[in-house]
Design an enzyme around this catalytic site. Structure first.
Site, PDB file in Angstrom:
ATOM      1  N   GLU A  43       0.824  -1.208   0.000  1.00 56.86           N
ATOM      2  CA  GLU A  43       0.000   0.000   0.000  1.00 56.86           C
ATOM      3  C   GLU A  43       0.868   1.273   0.000  1.00 56.86           C
ATOM      4  OE1 GLU A  43      -4.207  -1.368   1.579  1.00 56.86           O
ATOM      5  OE2 GLU A  43      -2.754  -1.538   3.186  1.00 56.86           O
ATOM      6  N   TYR A  90     -11.408  17.423  19.730  1.00 58.54           N
ATOM      7  CA  TYR A  90     -10.112  16.791  19.448  1.00 58.54           C
ATOM      8  C   TYR A  90     -10.037  16.229  18.039  1.00 58.54           C
ATOM      9  CZ  TYR A  90      -9.167  17.980  24.101  1.00 58.54           C
ATOM     10  OH  TYR A  90      -8.977  18.732  25.215  1.00 58.54           O
TER      11      TYR A  90
END
Ligand code: ZN
Length: 212
Positions: A74, A120
């Protein structure tokens, strides 16, 4: 120890930490980090829990194999982020359960598939795009990331899993964890009336905590 030796150790340490807490199983997931003369990336079919720092793949700046085992198949995903987002220091790709679950749903907003549930995820991950499915290891995955022209630090690959980029290895691993935990909240809250951060609150976070 050389700076690259330290980076190799940190890559193995953070990878093991992800594996130990179930963010990755088997040989799933791959992580890369930029070094001054190229890129380190976890080898193909390696397990994030048991990396040998000396066998981590090294590629030169043009993507040629320099040392270590063969690179993750990948690699195309990783290189596309380094090429399109200046300042990228690391890329983390996982098949973590909840983010992958979201990547399989048919009713997510492909332009913004992680809604702003908490500050966050806005600060560490930003707006996440759903990228269409291609076979793992297909170089087309890199083209799809390049087509985004660096607009997103993180994406979900449809029916596959998340890819997160960041300025350094540690903060990128933390961002990948934040994305996974937020995906878990989204799945837990499905079918419950949910209050998201509004656009002023998101703008304020983007202004004060300039995202990578
Ligand atoms: Zn994958």
């Amino acid at each position: 120890m050389s700076a690259e030796g330290e980076t190799r150790l940190e890559l193995a340490r953070l990878s093991k930490s992800l594996f130990d807490r179930g963010f990755s199983v088997g040989s799933a997931g791959n992580i890369s980090v930029a070094v001054p003369d190229g890129l380190l990336i976890t080898p193909t079919n390696s397990c994030l829990g048991f990396l040998d720092p000396d066998r981590i793949t090294k590629l030169d700046a043009d993507g040629n194999h320099v040392s270590g085992d063969a690179p993750s198949k990948e690699i195309f995903l990783h290189r596309a982020f380094y090429e399109t987002r200046p300042g990228t220091g690391a890329v983390v790709h996982l098949h973590s359960t909840f983010a992958t679950a979201l990547s399989c749903l048919t009713d997510v907003d492909a332009e913004d598939c992680i809604p702003p549930l908490t500050p966050y995820v806005v600060m560490r991950v930003g707006r996440v795009k759903l990228v269409p499915y291609v076979r793992p290891g297909d170089a087309k995955a890199g083209d799809l990331i390049r087509d985004l022209r660096g607009a997103h630090a993180a994406v979900l690959l449809a029916n596959h899993g998340p890819v997160v980029s960041g300025k350094d290895l540690r903060s990128t691993v933390f961002a990948a964890e934040e994305l996974e935990e937020t995906a878990k909240l989204i799945v837990l809250l499905r079918n419950s009336p949910t209050r998201l951060l509004n656009s002023e609150q998101v703008d304020e976070l983007n202004r004060i905590f300039a995202a990578y």
